[in-house]
Design an enzyme around this catalytic site. Structure first.
Site, PDB file in Angstrom:
ATOM      1  N   TYR A 103       0.815  -1.203   0.000  1.00 56.82           N
ATOM      2  CA  TYR A 103       0.000   0.000   0.000  1.00 56.82           C
ATOM      3  C   TYR A 103       0.856   1.264   0.000  1.00 56.82           C
ATOM      4  O   TYR A 103       0.393   2.328  -0.421  1.00 56.82           O
ATOM      5  CB  TYR A 103      -0.929   0.012   1.212  1.00 56.82           C
ATOM      6  N   LYS A 125       3.492 -15.438   3.682  1.00 55.44           N
ATOM      7  CA  LYS A 125       3.569 -16.271   2.481  1.00 55.44           C
ATOM      8  C   LYS A 125       5.049 -16.546   2.227  1.00 55.44           C
ATOM      9  O   LYS A 125       5.599 -16.283   1.148  1.00 55.44           O
ATOM     10  CB  LYS A 125       2.908 -15.548   1.297  1.00 55.44           C
ATOM     11  N   ASP A 127      -2.875 -18.321   2.637  1.00 51.17           N
ATOM     12  CA  ASP A 127      -3.961 -19.076   2.024  1.00 51.17           C
ATOM     13  C   ASP A 127      -4.522 -20.107   2.995  1.00 51.17           C
ATOM     14  O   ASP A 127      -5.737 -20.309   3.086  1.00 51.17           O
ATOM     15  CB  ASP A 127      -3.512 -19.721   0.717  1.00 51.17           C
ATOM     16  N   ASP A 132      -5.600  -6.729   5.618  1.00 53.68           N
ATOM     17  CA  ASP A 132      -6.787  -6.084   5.072  1.00 53.68           C
ATOM     18  C   ASP A 132      -7.813  -7.129   4.643  1.00 53.68           C
ATOM     19  O   ASP A 132      -9.007  -7.030   4.933  1.00 53.68           O
ATOM     20  CB  ASP A 132      -6.379  -5.213   3.885  1.00 53.68           C
ATOM     21  N   ASP A 168     -11.494  -8.473   6.865  1.00 49.13           N
ATOM     22  CA  ASP A 168     -12.830  -8.426   6.257  1.00 49.13           C
ATOM     23  C   ASP A 168     -13.460  -9.815   6.249  1.00 49.13           C
ATOM     24  O   ASP A 168     -14.669  -9.966   6.459  1.00 49.13           O
ATOM     25  CB  ASP A 168     -12.755  -7.875   4.835  1.00 49.13           C
TER      26      ASP A 168
END
Length: 353
Positions: free
Chosen positions: A142, A187, A219, A243, A247
């Protein structure tokens, strides 16, 4: 206690839910003898329309001078649907986080017994789920170097050791205050930045011998959060993964309208609901104000006002138990309550205690 609060209502449903959050704060201040001074400031699409900047300098100064920022939401379809737009509401949110040094986003995920049926997941999976996601907020893709033309684009997932160490310490500290279980999500099998995260976490692990640490690829973590949410206690991860995962966590509680958050770091702390601006619902008095109100509870607790924060949480629980709910979480055949009515009910409940 005297508190100076910067109030940033933002866009869409923001002003409606903010009114209820401030009303609850006022009720608590009146009950416990606190003095609260509010200063309103513009941000997001509203600020772009007025001054061309989603986080103008005046707003930044108001936030810096406050004891805390109470924030609602930013976002507008006219920017979402224009990929060529150079100025976007969300840039204001990123600028605020960076400017205030808010590198740690704390998002609790919990269930409410009376709302277990609202989760898209089976009750036996989500019952008892109660964990905290800690998301690094001012680094990664970001904020890394970006480029875009008609044929190629890239975002750089850039992290430094100090950035990783400070957010991991927040994760370890939260685990110590809870159930001594920390899950580091990365990851590392693919990304160099994730391998550095894992390396540093393993270096820090011996300094926290009372915390059980496990490592999970993002994942796998996203699958585990749905298949076995009660496994988690504290999750810590980088900006982009956090992020997405936070959610996803809203599926557990049954509504994003129930989840508050705090962003802390070097400067003025910020408290906000995790949901967006939902512009389609603006002005319709249907938005759920509970996440905004629970953000007030988190703010009170941040300042050591635990009794006050707990009373807000009890008021929210009481409203849910009494079926005083906005449409998306109301029981079938239940009475319709709007944003304003739910807020007023909670304020009156607090005053009666």
């Amino acid at each position: 206690m005297k508190l100076k609060i910067a109030v940033l209502s933002g866009d869409g449903i923001g002003p409606e839910i903010m009114k209820q959050g401030v009303a609850v704060m006022d009720a608590i201040a009146e009950k416990y003898g606190h003095e609260v001074e509010y200063t309103e400031a513009i941000c997001g699409a509203h600020a772009i329309d007025l001054v061309g900047d989603p986080f103008p300098e005046e707003t930044f100064n108001i936030c810096k001078e406050a004891d805390a920022v109470l924030f609602a939401a930013v976002g507008d379809p006219k920017y979402d649907n224009d990929p060529t737009s150079k100025v976007r509401p969300e840039q204001g949110l990123l600028a605020m986080r960076k400017g205030l040094g808010l590198y740690a986003n704390i998002r609790p995920v919990q269930t409410f017994k009376c709302l277990l049926h609202k989760s898209p997941l089976k009750t036996e999976l989500v019952e008892g789920a109660d964990f905290v996601c800690i998301r690094e907020l001012t680094g990664g893709m970001y904020f890394g170097e970006k480029y875009q033309d008609n044929d190629k684009a890239y975002d750089t997932n850039y992290y430094t050791r100090p950035e990783i160490e400070r957010i991991l310490k927040v994760g370890f500290d939260y685990a110590r205050r809870r159930h001594h279980h920390l899950t580091v999500v990365d990851k590392a099998n693919i990304l160099a930045s994730s391998r550095l995260w894992r390396q540093i976490a393993k270096e820090m692990e011996p300094s926290f011998p009372d915390v059980k640490v496990d490592y999970m690829f993002v994942d796998n973590a996203s699958m585990r959060m749905i298949a076995e949410p009660t496994f988690f206690d504290v999750i810590v991860t980088e900006n982009t993964f956090g992020d997405i995962l936070t959610d996803e966590g809203s599926c557990i509680s049954g509504s994003m309208g129930l989840l508050p958050s705090a962003s802390t770091g070097e400067g003025t702390p910020l408290f906000e609901p995790v949901h967006g601006s939902w512009p389609q619902a603006a002005g319709q008095n249907i938005a759920n104000p509970l996440a905004q109100i629970l953000s007030v509870a988190m703010m009170l607790e941040h300042f050591g006002l635990k009794e006050e924060g707990q009373l807000v949480r009890q008021a929210v629980d009481a409203s849910l138990d009494a079926n005083v709910r906005t449409p998306e979480i109301q029981v079938e055949g239940g009475v319709h309550y709007g944003t304003k009515e739910v807020g007023e009910w909670i304020v009156n409940w607090i005053r009666k205690q």
